[in-house]
Motif scaffolding. Structure first.
Motif, PDB file in Angstrom:
ATOM      1  N   LEU A 154       0.833  -1.203   0.000  1.00  0.00           N
ATOM      2  CA  LEU A 154       0.000   0.000   0.000  1.00  0.00           C
ATOM      3  C   LEU A 154       0.865   1.249   0.000  1.00  0.00           C
ATOM      4  CD1 LEU A 154      -2.954   0.996   0.194  1.00  0.00           C
ATOM      5  CD2 LEU A 154      -2.659   1.023   2.676  1.00  0.00           C
ATOM      6  N   HIS A 155       1.862   1.283   0.873  1.00  0.00           N
ATOM      7  CA  HIS A 155       2.706   2.468   1.054  1.00  0.00           C
ATOM      8  C   HIS A 155       3.612   2.734  -0.158  1.00  0.00           C
ATOM      9  CE1 HIS A 155       4.817   5.489   3.452  1.00  0.00           C
ATOM     10  NE2 HIS A 155       5.928   5.024   2.911  1.00  0.00           N
ATOM     11  N   SER A 156       4.200   1.683  -0.688  1.00  0.00           N
ATOM     12  CA  SER A 156       5.213   1.859  -1.737  1.00  0.00           C
ATOM     13  C   SER A 156       4.660   1.791  -3.161  1.00  0.00           C
ATOM     14  CB  SER A 156       6.308   0.801  -1.584  1.00  0.00           C
ATOM     15  OG  SER A 156       6.919   0.928  -0.327  1.00  0.00           O
ATOM     16  N   VAL A 157       3.521   1.134  -3.338  1.00  0.00           N
ATOM     17  CA  VAL A 157       2.999   0.942  -4.691  1.00  0.00           C
ATOM     18  C   VAL A 157       1.685   1.688  -4.897  1.00  0.00           C
ATOM     19  CG1 VAL A 157       2.203  -0.753  -6.398  1.00  0.00           C
ATOM     20  CG2 VAL A 157       4.126  -1.309  -4.894  1.00  0.00           C
ATOM     21  N   TYR A 158       0.675   1.326  -4.121  1.00  0.00           N
ATOM     22  CA  TYR A 158      -0.674   1.776  -4.440  1.00  0.00           C
ATOM     23  C   TYR A 158      -0.955   3.241  -4.099  1.00  0.00           C
ATOM     24  CZ  TYR A 158      -1.334  -3.037  -5.587  1.00  0.00           C
ATOM     25  OH  TYR A 158      -1.206  -4.260  -6.167  1.00  0.00           O
ATOM     26  N   ILE A 159      -0.513   3.720  -2.962  1.00  0.00           N
ATOM     27  CA  ILE A 159      -0.750   5.132  -2.640  1.00  0.00           C
ATOM     28  C   ILE A 159      -0.044   6.054  -3.640  1.00  0.00           C
ATOM     29  CG2 ILE A 159      -0.322   6.954  -0.942  1.00  0.00           C
ATOM     30  CD1 ILE A 159      -1.228   4.990   1.198  1.00  0.00           C
ATOM     31  N   PRO A 160       1.226   5.815  -3.972  1.00  0.00           N
ATOM     32  CA  PRO A 160       1.831   6.679  -5.005  1.00  0.00           C
ATOM     33  C   PRO A 160       1.083   6.625  -6.342  1.00  0.00           C
ATOM     34  CG  PRO A 160       3.540   5.514  -3.812  1.00  0.00           C
ATOM     35  CD  PRO A 160       2.233   4.931  -3.364  1.00  0.00           C
ATOM     36  N   LEU A 161       0.617   5.444  -6.737  1.00  0.00           N
ATOM     37  CA  LEU A 161      -0.127   5.336  -7.993  1.00  0.00           C
ATOM     38  C   LEU A 161      -1.470   6.065  -7.915  1.00  0.00           C
ATOM     39  CD1 LEU A 161       0.568   1.635  -9.016  1.00  0.00           C
ATOM     40  CD2 LEU A 161       1.432   3.703 -10.134  1.00  0.00           C
ATOM     41  N   LEU A 162      -2.159   5.942  -6.780  1.00  0.00           N
ATOM     42  CA  LEU A 162      -3.439   6.639  -6.621  1.00  0.00           C
ATOM     43  C   LEU A 162      -3.245   8.151  -6.619  1.00  0.00           C
ATOM     44  CD1 LEU A 162      -5.162   4.397  -3.929  1.00  0.00           C
ATOM     45  CD2 LEU A 162      -5.810   4.625  -6.337  1.00  0.00           C
ATOM     46  N   ASN A 163      -2.171   8.610  -6.012  1.00  0.00           N
ATOM     47  CA  ASN A 163      -1.897  10.049  -5.981  1.00  0.00           C
ATOM     48  C   ASN A 163      -1.438  10.578  -7.340  1.00  0.00           C
ATOM     49  OD1 ASN A 163      -2.556  10.827  -3.327  1.00  0.00           O
ATOM     50  ND2 ASN A 163      -0.679   9.865  -2.573  1.00  0.00           N
ATOM     51  N   GLN A 164      -0.903   9.712  -8.166  1.00  0.00           N
ATOM     52  CA  GLN A 164      -0.383  10.105  -9.467  1.00  0.00           C
ATOM     53  C   GLN A 164      -1.493  10.396 -10.478  1.00  0.00           C
ATOM     54  OE1 GLN A 164       1.544   6.878 -11.648  1.00  0.00           O
ATOM     55  NE2 GLN A 164       3.312   8.219 -11.904  1.00  0.00           N
ATOM     56  N   GLY A 165      -2.534   9.616 -10.446  1.00  0.00           N
ATOM     57  CA  GLY A 165      -3.597   9.767 -11.428  1.00  0.00           C
ATOM     58  C   GLY A 165      -4.806  10.458 -10.853  1.00  0.00           C
ATOM     59  N   LYS A 166      -5.710  10.796 -11.715  1.00  0.00           N
ATOM     60  CA  LYS A 166      -6.944  11.445 -11.280  1.00  0.00           C
ATOM     61  C   LYS A 166      -8.104  10.460 -11.263  1.00  0.00           C
ATOM     62  CE  LYS A 166      -5.427  15.812 -12.981  1.00  0.00           C
ATOM     63  NZ  LYS A 166      -5.291  16.983 -12.465  1.00  0.00           N
ATOM     64  N   ALA A 167      -7.818   9.192 -11.533  1.00  0.00           N
ATOM     65  CA  ALA A 167      -8.884   8.193 -11.594  1.00  0.00           C
ATOM     66  C   ALA A 167      -9.458   7.908 -10.208  1.00  0.00           C
ATOM     67  CB  ALA A 167      -8.361   6.899 -12.212  1.00  0.00           C
ATOM     68  N   ALA A 168      -8.640   8.003  -9.175  1.00  0.00           N
ATOM     69  CA  ALA A 168      -9.104   7.729  -7.822  1.00  0.00           C
ATOM     70  C   ALA A 168      -9.687   9.001  -7.216  1.00  0.00           C
ATOM     71  CB  ALA A 168      -7.956   7.226  -6.960  1.00  0.00           C
ATOM     72  N   GLY A 169     -10.812   8.854  -6.570  1.00  0.00           N
ATOM     73  CA  GLY A 169     -11.409   9.996  -5.901  1.00  0.00           C
ATOM     74  C   GLY A 169     -10.665  10.328  -4.615  1.00  0.00           C
ATOM     75  N   GLU A 170     -10.881  11.541  -4.121  1.00  0.00           N
ATOM     76  CA  GLU A 170     -10.212  11.969  -2.882  1.00  0.00           C
ATOM     77  C   GLU A 170     -10.558  11.073  -1.708  1.00  0.00           C
ATOM     78  OE1 GLU A 170     -10.424  16.065  -1.674  1.00  0.00           O
ATOM     79  OE2 GLU A 170     -10.338  16.721  -3.757  1.00  0.00           O
ATOM     80  N   GLY A 171     -11.807  10.598  -1.674  1.00  0.00           N
ATOM     81  CA  GLY A 171     -12.230   9.729  -0.572  1.00  0.00           C
ATOM     82  C   GLY A 171     -11.423   8.437  -0.524  1.00  0.00           C
ATOM     83  N   LEU A 172     -11.198   7.833  -1.681  1.00  0.00           N
ATOM     84  CA  LEU A 172     -10.418   6.596  -1.746  1.00  0.00           C
ATOM     85  C   LEU A 172      -8.973   6.849  -1.340  1.00  0.00           C
ATOM     86  CD1 LEU A 172     -10.061   3.624  -2.427  1.00  0.00           C
ATOM     87  CD2 LEU A 172      -9.706   4.300  -4.822  1.00  0.00           C
ATOM     88  N   VAL A 173      -8.389   7.929  -1.829  1.00  0.00           N
ATOM     89  CA  VAL A 173      -7.004   8.252  -1.475  1.00  0.00           C
ATOM     90  C   VAL A 173      -6.889   8.484   0.025  1.00  0.00           C
ATOM     91  CG1 VAL A 173      -5.131   9.925  -1.780  1.00  0.00           C
ATOM     92  CG2 VAL A 173      -6.435   9.135  -3.766  1.00  0.00           C
ATOM     93  N   ARG A 174      -7.813   9.231   0.594  1.00  0.00           N
ATOM     94  CA  ARG A 174      -7.791   9.517   2.034  1.00  0.00           C
ATOM     95  C   ARG A 174      -7.942   8.221   2.849  1.00  0.00           C
ATOM     96  NH1 ARG A 174     -10.242  14.027   1.785  1.00  0.00           N
ATOM     97  NH2 ARG A 174     -12.320  13.133   1.536  1.00  0.00           N
ATOM     98  N   LEU A 175      -8.862   7.359   2.415  1.00  0.00           N
ATOM     99  CA  LEU A 175      -9.060   6.070   3.091  1.00  0.00           C
ATOM    100  C   LEU A 175      -7.774   5.244   3.066  1.00  0.00           C
ATOM    101  CD1 LEU A 175     -11.013   4.002   4.402  1.00  0.00           C
ATOM    102  CD2 LEU A 175     -11.526   3.218   2.078  1.00  0.00           C
ATOM    103  N   CYS A 176      -7.122   5.170   1.916  1.00  0.00           N
ATOM    104  CA  CYS A 176      -5.869   4.413   1.790  1.00  0.00           C
ATOM    105  C   CYS A 176      -4.758   5.032   2.643  1.00  0.00           C
ATOM    106  CB  CYS A 176      -5.445   4.314   0.332  1.00  0.00           C
ATOM    107  SG  CYS A 176      -6.486   3.207  -0.631  1.00  0.00           S
TER     108      CYS A 176
END
Length: 172
Positions: A124-146
């Motif tokens: 989560l820390h090294s792969v998915y959060i950086p990827l979610l923050n990189q694109g606009k496909a993920a909503g703010e709620g999902l990024v905040r939850l992660c």
């Protein structure tokens, strides 16, 4: 490659290559690379994973037994026993039967060494959060939850006292 189902040998090769990444198969396993691949490819749980829509996960474990390692395979199981060195989880994406034409888009391969919370935190820390923050496909709620989950997992990893995980946390 032995004759037979190419899908089985593809997944068997993936598993053997990950577990035998040092290339020292016979001293580590008491079997050759080809024997390990054939052993995994002939496993009935691999048949279920490839052909049954009800079988959604395949787990391979690297297990120590009397100073040598063995690879065990199970479908729809996510259990880690004390003699497990590391594990590979192959998960179906969707419920389609897997073919050689769709295999690369139909599976997700994850490895795990250490505890499940360590593995989840680092992925989560090294792969998915950086990827979610990189694109606009993920909503703010999902990024905040992660990010909240990341913080909570980081605290748990720190409490566990795992020195390797602790060093990695301290570096971040």
């Amino acid at each position: 490659m032995a004759s037979g189902d190419a899908r089985k040998y593809y997944l068997a090769r993936v598993i053997v290559e990950i577990f035998g990444s040092d290339g020292n198969y016979e001293s580590k396993f008491s079997k050759s690379k080809e024997e390990l691949e054939a052993q995994i490819a002939s496993h009935s749980d691999l048949d279920s994973f490839l052909d049954s829509v009800r079988t959604t996960m395949l787990q391979a474990r690297l297990v120590e037994n009397s100073g040598k390692f063995d690879i065990t395979v199970r479908s729809n199981a996510s259990e880690i026993e004390s003699n497990t060195e590391s594990a590979i989880f192959i998960v179906k994406v969707g419920s389609n039967q897997i073919s050689m034409d769709n295999i690369q888009k139909s599976i997700v391969v994850s490895t795990m060494a250490g505890s499940p919370q360590d593995a989840l935190y680092h992925a989560l820390h090294s792969v998915y959060i950086p990827l979610l923050n990189q694109g606009k496909a993920a909503g703010e709620g999902l990024v905040r939850l992660c990010e909240d989950l990341d913080a909570a997992l980081g605290n748990e990893v720190r409490k566990s006292g795992n020195s390797q995980a602790q060093r990695q946390l301290d570096e971040n």
